[in-house]
Design a protein around this motif. Structure first.
Motif, PDB file in Angstrom:
ATOM      1  N   SER A 104       0.719  -1.296   0.109  1.00 16.49           N
ATOM      2  CA  SER A 104      -0.084  -0.033  -0.034  1.00 16.49           C
ATOM      3  C   SER A 104       0.819   1.305  -0.121  1.00 16.49           C
ATOM      4  O   SER A 104       0.486   2.230  -0.984  1.00 16.49           O
ATOM      5  CB  SER A 104      -0.847  -0.013   1.092  1.00 16.49           C
ATOM      6  N   GLN A 105       1.947   1.313   0.882  1.00 12.82           N
ATOM      7  CA  GLN A 105       2.900   2.497   0.976  1.00 12.82           C
ATOM      8  C   GLN A 105       3.564   2.617  -0.499  1.00 12.82           C
ATOM      9  O   GLN A 105       3.568   3.846  -1.084  1.00 12.82           O
ATOM     10  CB  GLN A 105       3.776   2.092   1.976  1.00 12.82           C
ATOM     11  N   ALA A 106       3.987   1.395  -1.193  1.00 11.42           N
ATOM     12  CA  ALA A 106       4.684   1.648  -2.405  1.00 11.42           C
ATOM     13  C   ALA A 106       3.767   2.095  -3.441  1.00 11.42           C
ATOM     14  O   ALA A 106       4.449   2.961  -4.146  1.00 11.42           O
ATOM     15  CB  ALA A 106       5.216   0.206  -2.625  1.00 11.42           C
ATOM     16  N   VAL A 107       2.659   1.648  -3.568  1.00 12.85           N
ATOM     17  CA  VAL A 107       1.773   2.118  -4.665  1.00 12.85           C
ATOM     18  C   VAL A 107       1.346   3.551  -4.222  1.00 12.85           C
ATOM     19  O   VAL A 107       1.300   4.372  -5.359  1.00 12.85           O
ATOM     20  CB  VAL A 107       0.192   1.292  -4.583  1.00 12.85           C
ATOM     21  N   ASN A 108       1.046   3.913  -2.934  1.00 13.85           N
ATOM     22  CA  ASN A 108       1.003   5.295  -2.843  1.00 13.85           C
ATOM     23  C   ASN A 108       2.093   6.293  -3.090  1.00 13.85           C
ATOM     24  O   ASN A 108       1.949   7.285  -3.683  1.00 13.85           O
ATOM     25  CB  ASN A 108       0.663   5.643  -1.255  1.00 13.85           C
ATOM     26  N   LYS A 109       3.576   5.858  -2.976  1.00 16.26           N
ATOM     27  CA  LYS A 109       4.691   6.535  -3.314  1.00 16.26           C
ATOM     28  C   LYS A 109       5.019   6.625  -4.723  1.00 16.26           C
ATOM     29  O   LYS A 109       5.479   7.787  -5.367  1.00 16.26           O
ATOM     30  CB  LYS A 109       5.604   5.898  -2.410  1.00 16.26           C
ATOM     31  N   PHE A 110       4.763   5.312  -5.416  1.00 13.40           N
ATOM     32  CA  PHE A 110       5.169   5.192  -6.907  1.00 13.40           C
ATOM     33  C   PHE A 110       4.086   4.987  -7.686  1.00 13.40           C
ATOM     34  O   PHE A 110       4.146   4.971  -8.953  1.00 13.40           O
ATOM     35  CB  PHE A 110       5.982   4.169  -6.966  1.00 13.40           C
ATOM     36  N   SER A 111       2.944   4.874  -7.765  1.00 14.95           N
ATOM     37  CA  SER A 111       1.761   4.677  -8.443  1.00 14.95           C
ATOM     38  C   SER A 111       1.537   3.073  -8.687  1.00 14.95           C
ATOM     39  O   SER A 111       2.551   2.285  -8.692  1.00 14.95           O
ATOM     40  CB  SER A 111       1.455   5.434  -9.422  1.00 14.95           C
ATOM     41  N   ALA A 112       0.612   2.641  -8.939  1.00 16.70           N
ATOM     42  CA  ALA A 112       0.465   1.163  -9.280  1.00 16.70           C
ATOM     43  C   ALA A 112       1.009   0.917 -10.480  1.00 16.70           C
ATOM     44  O   ALA A 112       1.923  -0.138 -10.863  1.00 16.70           O
ATOM     45  CB  ALA A 112      -1.046   0.739  -9.534  1.00 16.70           C
ATOM     46  N   ASP A 113       1.170   1.719 -11.635  1.00 16.84           N
ATOM     47  CA  ASP A 113       2.039   1.592 -12.927  1.00 16.84           C
ATOM     48  C   ASP A 113       3.573   1.580 -12.517  1.00 16.84           C
ATOM     49  O   ASP A 113       4.332   0.917 -13.078  1.00 16.84           O
ATOM     50  CB  ASP A 113       1.415   2.469 -14.013  1.00 16.84           C
ATOM     51  N   GLY A 114       3.876   2.616 -11.756  1.00 16.68           N
ATOM     52  CA  GLY A 114       5.342   2.801 -11.366  1.00 16.68           C
ATOM     53  C   GLY A 114       5.857   1.648 -10.935  1.00 16.68           C
ATOM     54  O   GLY A 114       7.004   0.975 -11.158  1.00 16.68           O
ATOM     55  N   MET A 115       4.910   0.852  -9.694  1.00 18.88           N
ATOM     56  CA  MET A 115       5.367  -0.463  -9.195  1.00 18.88           C
ATOM     57  C   MET A 115       5.245  -1.429 -10.143  1.00 18.88           C
ATOM     58  O   MET A 115       6.372  -2.503 -10.010  1.00 18.88           O
ATOM     59  CB  MET A 115       4.449  -0.590  -8.122  1.00 18.88           C
ATOM     60  N   ARG A 116       4.458  -1.526 -11.162  1.00 22.87           N
ATOM     61  CA  ARG A 116       4.497  -2.671 -11.991  1.00 22.87           C
ATOM     62  C   ARG A 116       5.742  -2.481 -12.764  1.00 22.87           C
ATOM     63  O   ARG A 116       6.348  -3.742 -13.300  1.00 22.87           O
ATOM     64  CB  ARG A 116       3.195  -2.490 -12.760  1.00 22.87           C
ATOM     65  N   LEU A 117       5.981  -1.445 -13.231  1.00 27.12           N
ATOM     66  CA  LEU A 117       7.451  -1.157 -13.979  1.00 27.12           C
ATOM     67  C   LEU A 117       8.729  -1.512 -13.281  1.00 27.12           C
ATOM     68  O   LEU A 117       9.554  -2.459 -13.636  1.00 27.12           O
ATOM     69  CB  LEU A 117       7.501   0.114 -14.406  1.00 27.12           C
ATOM     70  N   ALA A 118       8.554  -1.237 -12.067  1.00 28.71           N
ATOM     71  CA  ALA A 118       9.812  -1.385 -11.088  1.00 28.71           C
ATOM     72  C   ALA A 118      10.002  -3.041 -10.661  1.00 28.71           C
ATOM     73  O   ALA A 118      11.030  -3.528 -10.772  1.00 28.71           O
ATOM     74  CB  ALA A 118       9.797  -0.888  -9.761  1.00 28.71           C
ATOM     75  N   LEU A 119       8.656  -3.598 -10.668  1.00 26.40           N
ATOM     76  CA  LEU A 119       8.690  -5.014 -10.187  1.00 26.40           C
ATOM     77  C   LEU A 119       8.972  -6.114 -11.474  1.00 26.40           C
ATOM     78  O   LEU A 119       9.633  -7.008 -11.287  1.00 26.40           O
ATOM     79  CB  LEU A 119       7.428  -5.345  -9.372  1.00 26.40           C
ATOM     80  N   ALA A 120       8.712  -5.488 -12.543  1.00 23.34           N
ATOM     81  CA  ALA A 120       8.793  -6.288 -13.637  1.00 23.34           C
ATOM     82  C   ALA A 120      10.411  -6.155 -13.966  1.00 23.34           C
ATOM     83  O   ALA A 120      11.054  -7.237 -14.546  1.00 23.34           O
ATOM     84  CB  ALA A 120       8.014  -5.755 -14.972  1.00 23.34           C
TER      85      ALA A 120
END
Length: 99
Positions: free
Chosen positions: A13-29
């Motif tokens: 939840s904190q990561a999505v709030n900080k980076f957005s869902a799309d930002g997290m998808r790119l970073a996790l990919a």
């Protein structure tokens, strides 16, 4: 490497709030595709957000200037190659979904 003891731990939840869902998808990919532990890098998430922002701005610019883009029949060699590659990609995607 994230760890509560080093203070760089984020909940989902904190990561999505900080980076957005799309930002997290790119970073996790980009976090790793081998058998080793995934390595989430916050700089990669920041860079992903910047790439997304740049892309959105480019799309807005293209939409605003669409009257200056080429129009008419798409029958040049490059048009046919592009259409062929897109159709091949669609077929390959369909085959992979069927599997």
């Amino acid at each position: 490497q994230m760890s509560k003891s080093t203070g760089n731990f984020l909940t989902l939840s904190q990561a999505v709030n900080k980076f957005s869902a799309d930002g997290m998808r790119l970073a996790l990919a980009d976090a790793g595709d081998t058998v080793e532990d995934a390595n989430f890098v916050q700089a990669m998430a920041d860079a992903g957000i910047l790439r997304l922002y740049t892309w959105v701005e480019w799309v807005k610019e293209m939409i605003a200037n669409r009257d200056s883009l080429r129009s008419g029949p798409a029958n040049t060699f490059n048009d046919r190659v592009f259409a062929s590659e897109m159709n091949a990609g669609i077929m390959k995607t369909d085959q992979n979904y069927e599997k």
